[in-house]
Write an enzyme that holds these catalytic residues in place. Structure first.
Site, mmCIF file in Angstrom:
data_model
loop_
_atom_site.group_PDB
_atom_site.id
_atom_site.type_symbol
_atom_site.label_atom_id
_atom_site.label_comp_id
_atom_site.label_asym_id
_atom_site.label_seq_id
_atom_site.Cartn_x
_atom_site.Cartn_y
_atom_site.Cartn_z
ATOM 1 N N GLU A 197 0.837 -1.208 0.000
ATOM 2 C CA GLU A 197 0.000 0.000 0.000
ATOM 3 C C GLU A 197 0.869 1.254 0.000
ATOM 4 O OE1 GLU A 197 -0.182 -2.625 1.887
ATOM 5 O OE2 GLU A 197 -2.251 -3.221 2.295
ATOM 6 N N CYS A 222 -1.590 0.468 7.136
ATOM 7 C CA CYS A 222 -1.929 0.756 5.743
ATOM 8 C C CYS A 222 -3.371 1.245 5.587
ATOM 9 C CB CYS A 222 -1.642 -0.455 4.870
ATOM 10 S SG CYS A 222 0.130 -0.679 4.661
HETATM 11 N N1 THU Z 1 2.383 -6.494 3.955
HETATM 12 C C1 THU Z 1 1.910 -5.607 3.027
HETATM 13 O O1 THU Z 1 2.590 -5.334 2.030
HETATM 14 N N2 THU Z 1 0.706 -5.041 3.237
HETATM 15 C C2 THU Z 1 -0.122 -5.319 4.278
HETATM 16 O O2 THU Z 1 -1.162 -4.688 4.418
HETATM 17 C C3 THU Z 1 0.229 -6.395 5.216
HETATM 18 C C4 THU Z 1 1.651 -6.853 5.168
HETATM 19 C C5 THU Z 1 3.703 -7.101 3.754
HETATM 20 C C6 THU Z 1 4.787 -6.579 4.658
HETATM 21 C C7 THU Z 1 5.784 -7.706 4.639
HETATM 22 O O3 THU Z 1 6.661 -7.526 3.536
HETATM 23 C C8 THU Z 1 4.936 -8.953 4.396
HETATM 24 O O4 THU Z 1 3.666 -8.493 4.000
HETATM 25 C C9 THU Z 1 4.776 -9.845 5.630
HETATM 26 O O5 THU Z 1 4.313 -9.111 6.713
#
Ligand code: THU
Length: 146
Positions: free
Chosen positions: A58, A92
């Site tokens: 995000e 996010c």
């Molecule tokens: N992650 C996201 O990119 N967005 C979210 O809303 C939840 C988590 C990613 C962060 C990290 O790279 C991976 O997911 C595991 O937590």
């Protein structure tokens, strides 16, 4: 408002997830959103050896939004590496809320939801404006208890 092509948004999120940089978690995330001017922006998570510095999908989506000319998000989709719907993490939701058009919709694990449903009573710029209006002309203290 124009009809939202959720399938296309989902496909764009899946394409974005393929670009994720996730050497640590091995958990790719892709996000895509429709902007109020018709653009579609996307992002993927970008991890870092200093784990806490990781950028969520995000985060890179909002960067693309701003660098691509700004605007407000109308509809949002987020997926994991298997293309399954994923809920944006709490941080996010806050990030998306700042750039949400009124009534912004999200394709969630429990159906289509509004931004207000996934982040009720959100903190936003209005809280800062209200406080500034209330304290206008009064002495500001920088330190706690000052
Ligand atoms: N992650 C996201 O990119 N967005 C979210 O809303 C939840 C988590 C990613 C962060 C990290 O790279 C991976 O997911 C595991 O937590």
């Amino acid at each position: 408002m124009t009809e939202i092509d959720w399938a296309a948004l989902h496909d764009t999120a899946v394409e974005a997830s393929a670009k994720a940089y996730t050497p640590y978690s091995r958990f790719p995330v892709g996000a895509a959103a429709l902007v109020d001017d018709g653009r579609v922006v996307s992002g993927a998570n970008i991890e870092n050896a200093a784990y806490g510095v990781t950028l969520c999908a995000e985060c890179s989506l909002v960067s693309a939004l701003i660098m691509g000319g700004g605007g407000k998000l109308v509809a949002f989709s987020c997926v994991n590496g298997a293309g399954e719907r994923l809920m944006p993490c709490g941080r996010c939701r806050q990030l998306l809320s700042e750039h949400a058009a009124p009534g912004m919709l999200l394709d969630t694990v429990s159906g289509i939801r509004t931004m207000a449903e996934v982040l009720p009573d959100a903190f936003g710029p209005g809280a800062l404006d209200d406080y500034a209006a209330q304290t206008a002309g009064t002495q500001q203290t920088g330190a706690a208890g000052g």
